[in-house]
Scaffold this active site. Sequence first.
Site, short mmCIF file in Angstrom:
data_model
loop_
_atom_site.label_atom_id
_atom_site.label_comp_id
_atom_site.label_asym_id
_atom_site.label_seq_id
_atom_site.Cartn_x
_atom_site.Cartn_y
_atom_site.Cartn_z
N ASP A 163 0.86 -1.18 0.00
CA ASP A 163 0.00 0.00 0.00
C ASP A 163 0.91 1.24 0.00
O ASP A 163 1.74 1.41 0.90
CB ASP A 163 -0.88 -0.06 1.26
CG ASP A 163 -1.77 1.16 1.42
OD1 ASP A 163 -1.58 2.15 0.68
OD2 ASP A 163 -2.65 1.12 2.30
N TYR A 215 -6.70 17.26 -7.88
CA TYR A 215 -5.59 16.52 -8.48
C TYR A 215 -4.44 17.48 -8.84
O TYR A 215 -3.28 17.25 -8.48
CB TYR A 215 -6.10 15.81 -9.73
CG TYR A 215 -5.07 15.10 -10.56
CD1 TYR A 215 -4.39 13.99 -10.08
CD2 TYR A 215 -4.83 15.51 -11.88
CE1 TYR A 215 -3.46 13.33 -10.88
CE2 TYR A 215 -3.92 14.84 -12.68
CZ TYR A 215 -3.24 13.75 -12.17
OH TYR A 215 -2.33 13.10 -12.96
#
Length: 316
Positions: A57, A147
Amino acid sequence: MAQIVQNTSLIIGACGQIGTELTLALRKAKGASKIIASDIREGGEQLMQSGPFEMVDATDYGAIEDTVIHQDVSEIYLMAAMLSATAEKFPEKAWSLNMKSLLNILNLGKEGKIKKIFWPSSIAVFGPNSPKENTPQQAIMDPTTVYGISKLAGERWCSYYHQKYGVDIRSLRYPGLLSWKTAPGGGTTDYAIEMYHRAVSNGRYSCFLDKDSRLPMMYMDDAIQATLQLMKAPVENIKIRSAYNLAAMNFTPEELAASIKNHIPSFKVDYAPDFRQQIADSWPSSMDDQAARKDWGWAPKFDLVRTTKEMLANIS
Ligand code: AKB
Protein backbone atom coordinates in the site's frame (compact mmCIF):
# COMPACT_ATOMS: atom_id res chain seq x y z
CA MET A 1 35.37 -9.69 -1.64
CA ALA A 2 33.57 -7.31 -4.01
CA GLN A 3 30.17 -6.18 -2.81
CA ILE A 4 27.20 -7.32 -4.93
CA VAL A 5 25.13 -4.31 -5.95
CA GLN A 6 21.57 -5.35 -6.64
CA ASN A 7 20.14 -2.11 -8.09
CA THR A 8 16.61 -3.39 -7.74
CA SER A 9 13.72 -1.10 -8.72
CA LEU A 10 10.33 -1.05 -7.01
CA ILE A 11 7.27 0.10 -8.98
CA ILE A 12 4.48 1.20 -6.66
CA GLY A 13 1.09 1.24 -8.39
CA ALA A 14 2.41 -1.21 -10.99
CA CYS A 15 -1.02 -2.50 -12.02
CA GLY A 16 -2.38 0.80 -13.32
CA GLN A 17 -2.30 2.28 -16.82
CA ILE A 18 1.27 3.62 -16.73
CA GLY A 19 2.60 1.24 -14.05
CA THR A 20 1.87 -1.87 -16.13
CA GLU A 21 3.72 -0.70 -19.23
CA LEU A 22 6.55 0.86 -17.25
CA THR A 23 7.10 -2.40 -15.33
CA LEU A 24 7.14 -4.46 -18.55
CA ALA A 25 9.56 -2.02 -20.21
CA LEU A 26 11.91 -1.96 -17.21
CA ARG A 27 11.88 -5.76 -16.98
CA LYS A 28 12.80 -5.95 -20.66
CA ALA A 29 15.61 -3.43 -20.21
CA LYS A 30 17.11 -4.57 -16.88
CA GLY A 31 15.99 -8.18 -16.32
CA ALA A 32 12.76 -9.33 -14.68
CA SER A 33 14.28 -10.27 -11.29
CA LYS A 34 15.48 -6.69 -10.75
CA ILE A 35 12.06 -5.10 -11.15
CA ILE A 36 9.55 -5.64 -8.34
CA ALA A 37 5.97 -4.75 -9.19
CA SER A 38 3.72 -3.75 -6.30
CA ASP A 39 0.15 -2.59 -5.83
CA ILE A 40 -2.85 -3.07 -3.53
CA ARG A 41 -4.37 -5.54 -6.01
CA GLU A 42 -3.07 -7.99 -8.60
CA GLY A 43 -2.69 -6.77 -12.18
CA GLY A 44 -3.19 -8.24 -15.64
CA GLU A 45 -1.85 -11.66 -16.60
CA GLN A 46 1.12 -10.40 -18.62
CA LEU A 47 2.34 -8.24 -15.74
CA MET A 48 1.80 -10.88 -13.05
CA GLN A 49 3.61 -13.56 -15.02
CA SER A 50 6.54 -11.44 -16.09
CA GLY A 51 8.33 -11.10 -12.73
CA PRO A 52 8.11 -10.60 -8.94
CA PHE A 53 5.06 -8.97 -7.35
CA GLU A 54 4.35 -7.76 -3.80
CA MET A 55 1.19 -6.39 -2.21
CA VAL A 56 2.20 -2.93 -0.98
CA ASP A 57 0.00 0.00 0.00
CA ALA A 58 1.59 3.29 -1.15
CA THR A 59 0.36 5.05 2.01
CA ASP A 60 1.97 2.48 4.35
CA TYR A 61 5.52 3.70 5.08
CA GLY A 62 6.41 0.56 7.07
CA ALA A 63 5.37 -1.81 4.28
CA ILE A 64 7.38 0.12 1.67
CA GLU A 65 10.44 0.35 3.94
CA ASP A 66 10.22 -3.39 4.59
CA THR A 67 10.23 -4.15 0.86
CA VAL A 68 13.09 -1.71 0.27
CA ILE A 69 15.26 -3.35 2.95
CA HIS A 70 14.44 -7.00 2.20
CA GLN A 71 14.65 -6.69 -1.59
CA ASP A 72 17.65 -4.35 -1.74
CA VAL A 73 15.68 -1.67 -3.54
CA SER A 74 17.69 1.33 -4.71
CA GLU A 75 15.18 3.04 -6.99
CA ILE A 76 11.41 3.66 -6.65
CA TYR A 77 8.86 4.61 -9.32
CA LEU A 78 5.76 5.88 -7.51
CA MET A 79 2.86 5.49 -9.95
CA ALA A 80 -0.04 5.19 -7.46
CA ALA A 81 -2.36 8.23 -7.57
CA MET A 82 -5.98 9.29 -7.81
CA LEU A 83 -6.56 11.08 -11.14
CA SER A 84 -8.42 14.31 -11.91
CA ALA A 85 -12.06 13.25 -12.40
CA THR A 86 -12.17 10.76 -9.49
CA ALA A 87 -10.32 13.18 -7.23
CA GLU A 88 -13.10 15.76 -7.70
CA LYS A 89 -15.51 13.19 -6.21
CA PHE A 90 -13.26 12.26 -3.26
CA PRO A 91 -11.15 15.38 -2.58
CA GLU A 92 -9.73 14.48 0.82
CA LYS A 93 -9.07 10.87 -0.10
CA ALA A 94 -7.24 12.06 -3.23
CA TRP A 95 -5.17 14.58 -1.27
CA SER A 96 -4.29 11.99 1.33
CA LEU A 97 -3.29 9.27 -1.18
CA ASN A 98 -1.41 11.60 -3.54
CA MET A 99 0.52 13.43 -0.80
CA LYS A 100 1.11 10.67 1.75
CA SER A 101 2.50 8.27 -0.84
CA LEU A 102 4.91 10.90 -2.18
CA LEU A 103 6.15 11.98 1.26
CA ASN A 104 6.72 8.30 2.17
CA ILE A 105 9.05 7.88 -0.78
CA LEU A 106 10.78 11.25 -0.34
CA ASN A 107 11.47 10.36 3.29
CA LEU A 108 13.05 7.05 2.24
CA GLY A 109 15.28 9.14 -0.04
CA LYS A 110 16.10 11.60 2.74
CA GLU A 111 17.10 8.71 5.05
CA GLY A 112 19.42 7.37 2.34
CA LYS A 113 17.46 4.10 2.04
CA ILE A 114 16.94 4.57 -1.70
CA LYS A 115 19.09 6.36 -4.27
CA LYS A 116 16.71 7.55 -6.96
CA ILE A 117 12.98 8.33 -7.30
CA PHE A 118 10.58 8.81 -10.20
CA TRP A 119 7.26 10.50 -9.49
CA PRO A 120 4.82 11.60 -12.21
CA SER A 121 3.42 15.12 -12.28
CA SER A 122 0.87 16.30 -14.84
CA ILE A 123 -0.30 19.14 -17.09
CA ALA A 124 -2.93 19.52 -14.32
CA VAL A 125 -0.47 21.70 -12.36
CA PHE A 126 -1.51 24.55 -14.66
CA GLY A 127 -4.76 26.50 -14.34
CA PRO A 128 -7.01 29.08 -15.98
CA ASN A 129 -4.43 31.88 -15.67
CA SER A 130 -1.52 29.88 -17.10
CA PRO A 131 -0.75 30.57 -20.79
CA LYS A 132 -2.96 28.12 -22.69
CA GLU A 133 -0.90 27.70 -25.84
CA ASN A 134 2.62 26.37 -25.75
CA THR A 135 2.54 26.60 -21.94
CA PRO A 136 6.09 27.34 -20.78
CA GLN A 137 8.06 25.38 -18.20
CA GLN A 138 7.82 28.32 -15.80
CA ALA A 139 4.44 30.05 -15.74
CA ILE A 140 1.63 31.11 -13.43
CA MET A 141 0.25 27.97 -11.85
CA ASP A 142 -3.21 28.16 -10.33
CA PRO A 143 -4.72 24.67 -10.61
CA THR A 144 -8.43 24.50 -9.85
CA THR A 145 -8.69 20.72 -9.36
CA VAL A 146 -7.80 18.69 -6.28
CA TYR A 147 -5.59 16.52 -8.48
CA GLY A 148 -3.77 19.58 -9.89
CA ILE A 149 -3.32 21.08 -6.43
CA SER A 150 -1.83 17.79 -5.19
CA LYS A 151 0.52 17.60 -8.20
CA LEU A 152 1.68 21.20 -7.78
CA ALA A 153 2.24 20.69 -4.03
CA GLY A 154 4.05 17.43 -4.89
CA GLU A 155 6.36 19.26 -7.30
CA ARG A 156 7.24 21.77 -4.59
CA TRP A 157 7.97 18.92 -2.14
CA CYS A 158 10.22 17.23 -4.74
CA SER A 159 12.16 20.42 -5.28
CA TYR A 160 12.42 21.00 -1.50
CA TYR A 161 13.70 17.48 -0.74
CA HIS A 162 16.25 17.82 -3.52
CA GLN A 163 17.54 21.21 -2.34
CA LYS A 164 17.46 20.48 1.37
CA TYR A 165 18.38 16.79 1.56
CA GLY A 166 19.96 16.08 -1.85
CA VAL A 167 17.27 13.53 -2.82
CA ASP A 168 17.64 12.48 -6.48
CA ILE A 169 14.00 12.90 -7.49
CA ARG A 170 13.01 13.15 -11.16
CA SER A 171 9.60 14.01 -12.56
CA LEU A 172 7.63 14.67 -15.74
CA ARG A 173 4.42 16.59 -16.37
CA TYR A 174 2.63 13.89 -18.35
CA PRO A 175 -0.07 14.97 -20.80
CA GLY A 176 -3.08 12.68 -21.44
CA LEU A 177 -1.69 9.22 -22.17
CA LEU A 178 -3.08 6.95 -24.89
CA SER A 179 -2.69 3.21 -24.40
CA TRP A 180 -4.47 -0.06 -25.09
CA LYS A 181 -2.85 -2.59 -22.69
CA THR A 182 -4.36 -1.45 -19.40
CA ALA A 183 -7.48 0.67 -18.97
CA PRO A 184 -6.98 4.10 -17.43
CA GLY A 185 -9.04 5.10 -14.42
CA GLY A 186 -10.63 8.39 -13.49
CA GLY A 187 -8.82 10.85 -15.78
CA THR A 188 -10.26 13.70 -17.87
CA THR A 189 -8.13 12.88 -20.90
CA ASP A 190 -9.44 9.28 -20.82
CA TYR A 191 -12.19 10.25 -23.29
CA ALA A 192 -9.67 9.63 -26.06
CA ILE A 193 -9.05 6.00 -25.06
CA GLU A 194 -12.80 5.43 -24.65
CA MET A 195 -13.35 6.84 -28.14
CA TYR A 196 -10.94 4.33 -29.72
CA HIS A 197 -12.57 1.43 -27.85
CA ARG A 198 -16.15 2.43 -28.74
CA ALA A 199 -15.19 3.01 -32.37
CA VAL A 200 -14.09 -0.61 -32.56
CA SER A 201 -16.79 -2.16 -30.36
CA ASN A 202 -19.98 -0.39 -31.53
CA GLY A 203 -19.12 2.34 -34.01
CA ARG A 204 -20.60 5.14 -31.83
CA TYR A 205 -19.34 7.25 -28.95
CA SER A 206 -20.89 9.91 -26.75
CA CYS A 207 -17.99 12.15 -25.71
CA PHE A 208 -17.96 13.75 -22.24
CA LEU A 209 -15.90 16.71 -23.54
CA ASP A 210 -16.87 19.30 -26.12
CA LYS A 211 -15.73 18.79 -29.72
CA ASP A 212 -13.30 21.76 -29.49
CA SER A 213 -11.52 20.89 -26.22
CA ARG A 214 -7.88 20.83 -27.26
CA LEU A 215 -5.57 19.00 -24.84
CA PRO A 216 -1.94 17.85 -24.90
CA MET A 217 -1.70 14.07 -25.48
CA MET A 218 0.95 11.37 -25.89
CA TYR A 219 1.13 7.72 -26.95
CA MET A 220 2.17 5.48 -24.05
CA ASP A 221 5.37 4.23 -25.77
CA ASP A 222 6.63 7.82 -25.88
CA ALA A 223 5.74 8.38 -22.21
CA ILE A 224 7.61 5.23 -21.18
CA GLN A 225 10.58 6.20 -23.34
CA ALA A 226 10.68 9.66 -21.72
CA THR A 227 10.55 8.12 -18.25
CA LEU A 228 13.40 5.68 -18.93
CA GLN A 229 15.46 8.41 -20.61
CA LEU A 230 14.97 10.84 -17.71
CA MET A 231 15.94 8.20 -15.15
CA LYS A 232 19.05 7.23 -17.14
CA ALA A 233 20.25 10.80 -17.70
CA PRO A 234 23.44 11.84 -15.87
CA VAL A 235 22.64 13.70 -12.67
CA GLU A 236 24.28 16.92 -13.92
CA ASN A 237 21.80 17.05 -16.83
CA ILE A 238 18.78 17.19 -14.52
CA LYS A 239 18.38 20.92 -14.08
CA ILE A 240 14.70 20.88 -13.07
CA ARG A 241 13.75 19.14 -9.83
CA SER A 242 10.07 20.05 -9.79
CA ALA A 243 8.93 18.37 -13.05
CA TYR A 244 9.72 18.72 -16.76
CA ASN A 245 7.08 19.79 -19.31
CA LEU A 246 6.66 17.02 -21.86
CA ALA A 247 4.88 17.21 -25.22
CA ALA A 248 4.16 15.08 -28.28
CA MET A 249 0.85 16.14 -29.88
CA ASN A 250 -2.38 17.93 -29.09
CA PHE A 251 -5.85 17.45 -30.56
CA THR A 252 -9.56 18.06 -30.00
CA PRO A 253 -12.19 15.29 -29.70
CA GLU A 254 -13.41 16.26 -33.18
CA GLU A 255 -9.91 15.89 -34.66
CA LEU A 256 -9.51 12.52 -32.93
CA ALA A 257 -12.87 11.37 -34.33
CA ALA A 258 -11.74 12.44 -37.82
CA SER A 259 -8.52 10.48 -37.45
CA ILE A 260 -10.51 7.36 -36.43
CA LYS A 261 -12.94 7.88 -39.35
CA ASN A 262 -10.02 7.51 -41.74
CA HIS A 263 -10.02 3.84 -40.64
CA ILE A 264 -13.70 3.37 -39.71
CA PRO A 265 -15.69 5.73 -42.02
CA SER A 266 -19.07 4.88 -40.42
CA PHE A 267 -17.91 5.94 -36.90
CA LYS A 268 -20.32 8.42 -35.25
CA VAL A 269 -19.63 10.73 -32.29
CA ASP A 270 -21.94 13.04 -30.34
CA TYR A 271 -20.87 15.48 -27.65
CA ALA A 272 -22.43 15.64 -24.17
CA PRO A 273 -19.99 17.56 -21.93
CA ASP A 274 -20.26 16.80 -18.20
CA PHE A 275 -18.36 18.02 -15.09
CA ARG A 276 -15.06 17.01 -16.72
CA GLN A 277 -15.44 19.83 -19.26
CA GLN A 278 -14.61 22.39 -16.59
CA ILE A 279 -11.44 20.45 -15.71
CA ALA A 280 -10.37 20.29 -19.36
CA ASP A 281 -11.09 24.02 -19.81
CA SER A 282 -8.65 24.86 -17.01
CA TRP A 283 -5.72 22.95 -18.59
CA PRO A 284 -3.24 23.94 -21.33
CA SER A 285 -3.99 23.03 -24.91
CA SER A 286 -0.32 22.61 -25.84
CA MET A 287 3.00 22.47 -23.98
CA ASP A 288 6.48 23.87 -24.48
CA ASP A 289 8.94 21.06 -23.71
CA GLN A 290 12.18 22.79 -24.78
CA ALA A 291 13.83 22.21 -21.39
CA ALA A 292 13.37 18.41 -21.61
CA ARG A 293 14.69 18.41 -25.18
CA LYS A 294 17.74 20.45 -24.23
CA ASP A 295 18.62 18.88 -20.86
CA TRP A 296 18.27 15.15 -21.63
CA GLY A 297 17.47 14.85 -25.33
CA TRP A 298 13.72 14.26 -25.27
CA ALA A 299 12.07 13.72 -28.70
CA PRO A 300 8.66 12.06 -29.24
CA LYS A 301 8.08 9.49 -31.99
CA PHE A 302 4.28 9.23 -32.20
CA ASP A 303 1.94 11.77 -33.82
CA LEU A 304 -1.86 11.38 -34.06
CA VAL A 305 -1.79 9.46 -37.37
CA ARG A 306 0.66 6.86 -36.03
CA THR A 307 -1.07 6.67 -32.64
CA THR A 308 -4.50 6.02 -34.20
CA LYS A 309 -3.06 3.26 -36.38
CA GLU A 310 -1.44 1.56 -33.36
CA MET A 311 -4.45 2.00 -31.06
CA LEU A 312 -6.99 0.62 -33.57
CA ALA A 313 -4.79 -2.29 -34.63
CA ASN A 314 -4.18 -3.39 -31.04
CA ILE A 315 -7.74 -2.85 -29.77
CA SER A 316 -9.13 -4.81 -32.73
C1 AKB B 1 -6.04 13.05 -16.07
O1 AKB B 1 -6.76 13.28 -17.04
O2 AKB B 1 -6.38 13.22 -14.89
C2 AKB B 1 -4.62 12.60 -16.34
C3 AKB B 1 -3.65 13.74 -16.41
C4 AKB B 1 -3.71 14.69 -17.53
O3 AKB B 1 -2.81 13.86 -15.57
N1 AKB B 1 -4.56 11.83 -17.54
